[in-house]
Design an enzyme around this catalytic site. Structure first.
Site, PDB file in Angstrom:
ATOM      1  N   SER A  65       0.749  -1.405   0.049  1.00 44.69           N
ATOM      2  CA  SER A  65       0.417  -0.320   0.145  1.00 44.69           C
ATOM      3  C   SER A  65       0.956   1.090   0.259  1.00 44.69           C
ATOM      4  CB  SER A  65      -1.321   0.067   1.029  1.00 44.69           C
ATOM      5  OG  SER A  65      -1.855   0.757   0.871  1.00 44.69           O
TER       6      SER A  65
ATOM      7  N   HIS B 114      -6.891  -5.937  -1.871  1.00 41.87           N
ATOM      8  CA  HIS B 114      -5.923  -5.331  -1.331  1.00 41.87           C
ATOM      9  C   HIS B 114      -5.661  -5.865   0.490  1.00 41.87           C
ATOM     10  CE1 HIS B 114      -3.453  -1.329  -1.221  1.00 41.87           C
ATOM     11  NE2 HIS B 114      -3.914  -1.393   0.125  1.00 41.87           N
TER      12      HIS B 114
END
Length: 318
Positions: free
Chosen positions: A189, A287
């Site tokens: 991320s 994610h």
């Protein structure tokens, strides 16, 4: 969960990508919030059959951020060339999820030294500190116009990189036989964004593992810098971008159309330049789950024989 690689038909000039599955770009509202419950004992506290651990504390130059860095050293003797070594961001969460089963797998190859760079907190993530440390200044947005997570101070990646390379790494590697040709960096991320920025800005590491980099949070201008690279400056480095395919019902792709075109152009240019880069797709992972899957894959990769990558750009000299 293992990554699926996509290969070009041109040997030694491969860059692996699958744009239909590429979901690097996401809007703020479609990301699930991370689990921020306090952590319990980790593998360093419990002990391992295969590794021994130590922890060291560091402070930022301005004294506002405080780091806890765990170093995991294999219980086996280092090979003549030295141990591979992987620096891993969001170290608190990494240590919470590292287990002896994975360490056993690593020990069956060429086990790397693992350096988990975290913060002095009992939470899995220090959200304010990582937002500053992992984001590049040039692409930083005017966060005072935003709310929530985007109101956090950003743009400190150069300062953090200097701390990592000049203070943290020399300290943790002191007294260890390290193979500098197999020194890697992993992040997810914002951490993946830091890895991509570091691939552009530093040659301290050889392998760069960028997992689900947050390019869609106002940082897609970083792609312009990627496009402009001179390949001969990247011959000694290897870049792996790791991303999960959108799961059923995941609407993130609808926010990605504009930047996906930029990514396609960027990957094509890198491919034509022969830059040593790969794309690893993780089917059906979103994610959040990419955190675990990608750090495990990075560790397995750097411990394997294929960790000594040869640069594709050598072909350009013909």
């Amino acid at each position: 969960m293992y990554a699926r690689e996509y290969r070009s038909t041109r040997p030694h000039k491969a860059i692996f990508f699958h744009l239909s599955c590429l979901t690097l770009i996401c809007s703020a509202q479609v990301y699930a919030k991370p689990d921020m419950r306090p952590l319990g004992p980790n593998i360093a506290d419990k002990g391992s059959v295969f590794y021994h651990f130590s922890a060291t504390s560091f402070d930022s130059v301005d004294g506002t951020r405080h780091y806890r860095v765990w170093t995991a050293v294999p219980n086996t003797t280092a090979p003549a060339s030295g141990y591979p070594i992987l620096y891993m961001l969001d170290g608190n969460a990494v240590m919470d999820r590292l287990d002896d089963e994975l360490l056993k797998q690593l020990s069956e190859k060429t086990p790397p030294v693992i350096v988990a760079v975290g913060y002095q907190t009992n939470l899995p993530f220090d959200l304010n500190s990582r937002a500053y440390d992992y984001t590049p200044a040039a692409e930083s947005r005017k966060t005072d116009l935003h709310s929530g997570r985007f109101s956090r101070k950003s743009g400190g990646s150069n300062n953090f990189r200097q701390l990592l390379e000049t203070r943290i790494a020399p300290k943790v590697e002191q007294g260890l036989n390290i193979d500098r040709q197999r020194r890697g960096l992993w992040g997810h991320s914002y951490g993946g964004l830091f890895v991509l920025d570091s691939w552009l800005s530093s040659s301290y590491f050889r392998s760069y593992y960028s997992a689900s980099p947050s390019l869609g949070r106002g940082y897609d201008a970083l792609l312009s810098r990627v496009t402009a690279v001179e390949p001969l400056q990247f011959c000694t480095k290897h870049l792996a971008i790791m991303e999960g395919s959108a799961t059923q019902g995941d609407n993130r792709e609808t926010h990605a159309v504009g930047v996906l075109s930029k990514i396609h152009t960027t990957l094509t240019i890198l491919k034509d330049k022969g830059v040593n880069a790969v794309f690893w797709d993780f089917p059906n992972l979103g994610h959040g789950p990419m955190f675990n899957a990608s750090f495990r894959q990075a560790l397995l990769d750097i411990s394997g024989e294929n960790a000594n990558y040869t640069a594709g750009c050598h072909e350009l000299s013909h």
